[in-house]
Design a protein around this motif. Structure first.
Motif, PDB file in Angstrom:
ATOM      1  N   TYR A  99       0.801  -1.234   0.000  1.00  0.00           N
ATOM      2  CA  TYR A  99       0.000   0.000   0.000  1.00  0.00           C
ATOM      3  C   TYR A  99       0.830   1.280   0.000  1.00  0.00           C
ATOM      4  CZ  TYR A  99      -3.525  -3.457   0.836  1.00  0.00           C
ATOM      5  OH  TYR A  99      -4.316  -4.561   0.701  1.00  0.00           O
ATOM      6  N   SER A 100       2.073   1.199   0.480  1.00  0.00           N
ATOM      7  CA  SER A 100       2.878   2.431   0.516  1.00  0.00           C
ATOM      8  C   SER A 100       3.646   2.652  -0.773  1.00  0.00           C
ATOM      9  CB  SER A 100       3.892   2.388   1.664  1.00  0.00           C
ATOM     10  OG  SER A 100       3.225   2.419   2.886  1.00  0.00           O
ATOM     11  N   ALA A 101       3.767   1.610  -1.594  1.00  0.00           N
ATOM     12  CA  ALA A 101       4.587   1.739  -2.802  1.00  0.00           C
ATOM     13  C   ALA A 101       4.022   2.813  -3.730  1.00  0.00           C
ATOM     14  CB  ALA A 101       4.628   0.389  -3.521  1.00  0.00           C
ATOM     15  N   ALA A 102       4.868   3.788  -4.078  1.00  0.00           N
ATOM     16  CA  ALA A 102       4.382   4.886  -4.913  1.00  0.00           C
ATOM     17  C   ALA A 102       5.531   5.547  -5.652  1.00  0.00           C
ATOM     18  CB  ALA A 102       3.687   5.927  -4.039  1.00  0.00           C
ATOM     19  N   ILE A 103       5.196   6.123  -6.776  1.00  0.00           N
ATOM     20  CA  ILE A 103       6.157   6.986  -7.470  1.00  0.00           C
ATOM     21  C   ILE A 103       5.470   8.332  -7.631  1.00  0.00           C
ATOM     22  CG2 ILE A 103       7.435   7.388  -9.615  1.00  0.00           C
ATOM     23  CD1 ILE A 103       7.536   4.330  -9.972  1.00  0.00           C
ATOM     24  N   LYS A 104       6.086   9.350  -7.071  1.00  0.00           N
ATOM     25  CA  LYS A 104       5.523  10.708  -7.085  1.00  0.00           C
ATOM     26  C   LYS A 104       4.051  10.718  -6.671  1.00  0.00           C
ATOM     27  CE  LYS A 104       8.615  12.750 -10.441  1.00  0.00           C
ATOM     28  NZ  LYS A 104       8.827  13.033 -11.827  1.00  0.00           N
ATOM     29  N   ASN A 105       3.765  10.081  -5.562  1.00  0.00           N
ATOM     30  CA  ASN A 105       2.409  10.051  -5.014  1.00  0.00           C
ATOM     31  C   ASN A 105       1.380   9.289  -5.848  1.00  0.00           C
ATOM     32  OD1 ASN A 105       1.949  11.019  -2.453  1.00  0.00           O
ATOM     33  ND2 ASN A 105       2.432  13.110  -3.126  1.00  0.00           N
ATOM     34  N   HIS A 106       1.835   8.588  -6.875  1.00  0.00           N
ATOM     35  CA  HIS A 106       0.915   7.723  -7.618  1.00  0.00           C
ATOM     36  C   HIS A 106       1.195   6.296  -7.173  1.00  0.00           C
ATOM     37  CE1 HIS A 106       1.224  11.245 -10.289  1.00  0.00           C
ATOM     38  NE2 HIS A 106      -0.031  10.969 -10.593  1.00  0.00           N
ATOM     39  N   GLU A 107       0.166   5.595  -6.764  1.00  0.00           N
ATOM     40  CA  GLU A 107       0.374   4.232  -6.306  1.00  0.00           C
ATOM     41  C   GLU A 107       0.899   3.360  -7.445  1.00  0.00           C
ATOM     42  OE1 GLU A 107      -2.405   5.811  -6.499  1.00  0.00           O
ATOM     43  OE2 GLU A 107      -4.102   4.578  -7.132  1.00  0.00           O
ATOM     44  N   THR A 108       1.785   2.426  -7.113  1.00  0.00           N
ATOM     45  CA  THR A 108       2.285   1.519  -8.153  1.00  0.00           C
ATOM     46  C   THR A 108       1.510   0.199  -8.134  1.00  0.00           C
ATOM     47  OG1 THR A 108       4.035   0.887  -6.640  1.00  0.00           O
ATOM     48  CG2 THR A 108       4.606   2.489  -8.336  1.00  0.00           C
ATOM     49  N   TRP A 109       0.909  -0.115  -6.997  1.00  0.00           N
ATOM     50  CA  TRP A 109       0.000  -1.268  -6.924  1.00  0.00           C
ATOM     51  C   TRP A 109      -1.402  -0.701  -7.130  1.00  0.00           C
ATOM     52  CZ3 TRP A 109       1.020  -6.468  -5.251  1.00  0.00           C
ATOM     53  CH2 TRP A 109       2.373  -6.731  -4.989  1.00  0.00           C
ATOM     54  N   VAL A 110      -1.944  -0.829  -8.329  1.00  0.00           N
ATOM     55  CA  VAL A 110      -3.232  -0.181  -8.584  1.00  0.00           C
ATOM     56  C   VAL A 110      -4.390  -1.029  -8.062  1.00  0.00           C
ATOM     57  CG1 VAL A 110      -2.370   1.066 -10.592  1.00  0.00           C
ATOM     58  CG2 VAL A 110      -3.441  -1.167 -10.895  1.00  0.00           C
ATOM     59  N   LYS A 111      -5.506  -0.366  -7.872  1.00  0.00           N
ATOM     60  CA  LYS A 111      -6.690  -1.099  -7.404  1.00  0.00           C
ATOM     61  C   LYS A 111      -7.156  -2.079  -8.482  1.00  0.00           C
ATOM     62  CE  LYS A 111      -8.574   1.729  -3.822  1.00  0.00           C
ATOM     63  NZ  LYS A 111      -9.780   2.080  -3.070  1.00  0.00           N
ATOM     64  N   THR A 112      -7.736  -3.173  -8.067  1.00  0.00           N
ATOM     65  CA  THR A 112      -8.297  -4.126  -9.029  1.00  0.00           C
ATOM     66  C   THR A 112      -9.658  -3.609  -9.499  1.00  0.00           C
ATOM     67  OG1 THR A 112      -9.522  -5.342  -7.374  1.00  0.00           O
ATOM     68  CG2 THR A 112      -7.252  -6.027  -7.734  1.00  0.00           C
ATOM     69  N   SER A 113     -10.317  -4.368 -10.388  1.00  0.00           N
ATOM     70  CA  SER A 113     -11.644  -3.933 -10.854  1.00  0.00           C
ATOM     71  C   SER A 113     -12.733  -4.296  -9.845  1.00  0.00           C
ATOM     72  CB  SER A 113     -11.956  -4.583 -12.200  1.00  0.00           C
ATOM     73  OG  SER A 113     -11.879  -5.991 -12.040  1.00  0.00           O
ATOM     74  N   PHE A 114     -12.320  -4.720  -8.681  1.00  0.00           N
ATOM     75  CA  PHE A 114     -13.224  -5.146  -7.614  1.00  0.00           C
ATOM     76  C   PHE A 114     -14.366  -4.152  -7.364  1.00  0.00           C
ATOM     77  CE2 PHE A 114     -13.655  -5.008  -2.844  1.00  0.00           C
ATOM     78  CZ  PHE A 114     -14.339  -6.205  -2.696  1.00  0.00           C
ATOM     79  N   THR A 115     -14.026  -2.855  -7.493  1.00  0.00           N
ATOM     80  CA  THR A 115     -15.061  -1.846  -7.237  1.00  0.00           C
ATOM     81  C   THR A 115     -15.509  -1.140  -8.511  1.00  0.00           C
ATOM     82  OG1 THR A 115     -13.254  -0.408  -6.600  1.00  0.00           O
ATOM     83  CG2 THR A 115     -14.572  -1.343  -4.816  1.00  0.00           C
ATOM     84  N   ASP A 116     -15.361  -1.815  -9.637  1.00  0.00           N
ATOM     85  CA  ASP A 116     -15.883  -1.219 -10.868  1.00  0.00           C
ATOM     86  C   ASP A 116     -17.353  -1.609 -10.993  1.00  0.00           C
ATOM     87  OD1 ASP A 116     -16.599  -0.409 -13.339  1.00  0.00           O
ATOM     88  OD2 ASP A 116     -14.966  -1.388 -14.420  1.00  0.00           O
ATOM     89  N   PHE A 117     -18.196  -0.665 -10.707  1.00  0.00           N
ATOM     90  CA  PHE A 117     -19.637  -0.969 -10.724  1.00  0.00           C
ATOM     91  C   PHE A 117     -20.306  -0.539 -12.029  1.00  0.00           C
ATOM     92  CE2 PHE A 117     -18.470  -0.937  -6.286  1.00  0.00           C
ATOM     93  CZ  PHE A 117     -19.032  -2.124  -5.863  1.00  0.00           C
ATOM     94  N   GLY A 118     -19.473  -0.280 -13.010  1.00  0.00           N
ATOM     95  CA  GLY A 118     -20.016   0.057 -14.325  1.00  0.00           C
ATOM     96  C   GLY A 118     -20.662   1.424 -14.378  1.00  0.00           C
ATOM     97  N   THR A 119     -20.265   2.330 -13.512  1.00  0.00           N
ATOM     98  CA  THR A 119     -20.867   3.667 -13.520  1.00  0.00           C
ATOM     99  C   THR A 119     -20.163   4.567 -14.531  1.00  0.00           C
ATOM    100  OG1 THR A 119     -19.334   4.335 -11.795  1.00  0.00           O
ATOM    101  CG2 THR A 119     -21.505   3.584 -11.073  1.00  0.00           C
ATOM    102  N   GLY A 120     -19.053   4.086 -15.075  1.00  0.00           N
ATOM    103  CA  GLY A 120     -18.323   4.886 -16.055  1.00  0.00           C
ATOM    104  C   GLY A 120     -17.418   5.925 -15.422  1.00  0.00           C
ATOM    105  N   ASP A 121     -17.402   5.974 -14.115  1.00  0.00           N
ATOM    106  CA  ASP A 121     -16.548   6.957 -13.433  1.00  0.00           C
ATOM    107  C   ASP A 121     -16.189   6.397 -12.061  1.00  0.00           C
ATOM    108  OD1 ASP A 121     -16.237  10.370 -13.513  1.00  0.00           O
ATOM    109  OD2 ASP A 121     -15.884   9.284 -11.635  1.00  0.00           O
ATOM    110  N   GLY A 122     -14.891   6.425 -11.744  1.00  0.00           N
ATOM    111  CA  GLY A 122     -14.438   5.833 -10.474  1.00  0.00           C
ATOM    112  C   GLY A 122     -14.521   6.777  -9.288  1.00  0.00           C
ATOM    113  N   GLY A 123     -15.012   8.012  -9.527  1.00  0.00           N
ATOM    114  CA  GLY A 123     -15.085   8.959  -8.400  1.00  0.00           C
ATOM    115  C   GLY A 123     -13.723   9.113  -7.775  1.00  0.00           C
TER     116      GLY A 123
END
Ligand code: HEM
Length: 447
Positions: free
Chosen positions: A76-100
């Protein structure tokens, strides 16, 4: 865990339940054959896995679960310039077309929205909202004064229902008002989204005329043009996520705190003494006055430890990296079993017991040396790194205020539910299912 508290997607524990895990050719990751657990009891299985299999377990063809403190940092801490390098999975992709914000998988887009919204989580902004938090906790206290002392007690977690209609009826159009909306409503997604869209529209209409600061102040400034199309959808996603993110984990902890305190009368007595001896008048109970209450701090930390806030495992996709000494190839999904960590005697003495004293420093009268080797930094209720919870400060204020005001104003008595145990009666289906207990809120008589 708040960012992903929506049902409807299969999560870690459901996966454990539906797989009979027959792991062959697992070379580095152990082998397990495990039958389905009791409904809702999968979380217990996960706590046992590391004992049987070691600190990394393969739960599906492309998924690993880690259960060591070092893995939390590595993932969870791994990052380059404040961008996470371990990205979230599609686990919370509810098909809304926008990840908020919390469901956004693209680190660059996420950073943009996180920056846009960050002013509302600043200390200054939270301070400006303090009176709203105070108002809702006061409403709860007032209502409990009216009805909480009855012989049969008030049913928790449903006590909050009592405030529901009234809170909704207030004119404060901000997500904080959902502090007391019952989970059964929050979890009914279509209903929630319906309310949410109306609220967002109302908030947009009132943008030059709000009564107080809220979470939308930097998203819809007073002079902003009326958002439509994609921007409106984006705002609706963010509002829904803030609503869920800001409600469920806080509500869990309100409940959890009362539950553990009622189960441990000595702890409750010590905390009550700390609160009442430091705060002589109800009006003295303001967030700044609560920061120095060390025993209260310890009780809240211990409640976080006991009721893991990441029960869905917070899955991430490996960029191809080492996790606690194990190389995880690119594309493999990894999760954490925080629950396994916090129940592991290797990291916590009396791991299954609620022991706030483990959080105290040696100069506190309740300090006990036997907990001095506990690995406290393994408890990360708000996660860490670029996707850590921005609501942390607000959550702490809410919990301190709630606890201080309730325990200052009432003596609590557990009427029904004395036989309820955490291990048997709590369960997880992405979120915590909390059993009903009945509590009397007996007003303290003062001269
Ligand atoms: C006891 C209270 C809380 C706990 C334990 C908690 C815990 C967490 C955790 C563990 C995450 C990371 C989720 C992940 O990486 O998948 C998170 C994210 C988040 N939380 Fe909280 N939270 C709490 C209260 C709040 C509050 C009051 C708010 C304000 C509305 C909030 C807003 C958020 C948001 C927006 C995210 C997504 C952050 C991102 O993806 O950049 N949380 N929270």
């Amino acid at each position: 865990m708040c960012g992903m508290h929506i049902t409807g997607k299969i999560g870690y524990f459901e996966k454990l339940a539906t797989h009979i895990l027959l792991m062959s050719n697992l070379k580095d990751h152990g082998e397990v054959a495990m039958a389905n657990g009791e409904d809702g009891q999968k979380i217990r299985l996960t706590a046992r896995l590391p004992k049987i299999l070691g600190h990394v377990v393969r739960i599906a063809p492309n998924e690993l679960v880690f259960s060591t403190p070092q893995a939390i940092t590595d993932i969870y801490s791994a990052a380059i310039k404040n961008h996470e390098t371990w990205v979230k999975t599609s686990f919370t992709d509810f098909g809304t077309g926008d990840g908020g914000i919390s469901w956004e998988q693209d680190p660059v887009k996420h950073r943009k929205v996180a920056k846009r919204i960050s002013p509302v989580f600043s200390t200054k902004s939270i301070k400006a909202k303090e009176h709203v938090l105070q108002m809702y906790v006061d409403m709860f206290v007032k209502r409990m004064q009216e009805i909480g002392g009855s012989k049969e007690g008030i049913e928790l977690p449903k006590a909050s229902d009592l405030l529901h209609q009234r809170v909704i009826a207030t004119n404060h159009k901000c997500p904080l008002k959902f502090l007391f909306v019952p989970p059964r409503i929050l979890r009914t997604l279509p209903h929630v989204l319906g309310i949410n869209s109306q609220e967002v529209q109302r908030r947009i209409d009132q943008r030059a005329n709000t009564k107080h600061l809220d979470y939308f102040e930097s998203l819809v400034p007073p002079d902003a043009p009326i958002p439509t199309g994609r921007e409106l959808n984006h705002l609706e996603q963010i509002a829904a996520q803030l609503l869920v993110a800001g409600y469920d984990p806080v509500a869990d902890q309100f409940y959890g705190l009362l539950f553990w305190l009622l189960k441990e009368p000595d702890v409750l007595a010590t905390l009550v003494e700390e609160i009442r001896s430091n705060l002589l008048r109800y009006e003295d109970i303001v967030p700044d006055a609560l920061v120095s209450l060390r025993y209260m701090h310890a009780c809240i930390q211990e409640s976080f430890r006991m009721m893991d806030t990441g029960p869905n495992g917070m899955p991430r996709v490996s960029p191809g990296a080492m996790v606690d000494g194990v190389y995880v190839p690119k594309g493999v999904e990894c999760q954490m079993s925080f629950f396994a960590i916090i129940r592991n005697e290797k990291y916590f003495r009396d791991a299954l017991s609620y022991r706030p004293q483990r959080w105290l420093s040696p100069d506190h009268p309740k300090y006990e040396t036997k907990y001095s080797d506990d690995m406290l930094k393994a408890v990360v209720p708000f996660s860490t790194g670029p996707r850590a919870c921005p609501g942390r400060e607000s959550a702490w204020i809410q919990m301190r205020l709630f606890l201080a005001k309730v325990l200052w104003a009432f003596n609590l008595e557990l009427v029904r539910g004395k036989d309820i145990t955490f291990d048997r009666d709590f369960s997880v289906h992405t979120m915590w299912n909390k059993p009903s207990i009945w509590v009397r809120f007996i007003p303290v008589e003062r001269e």
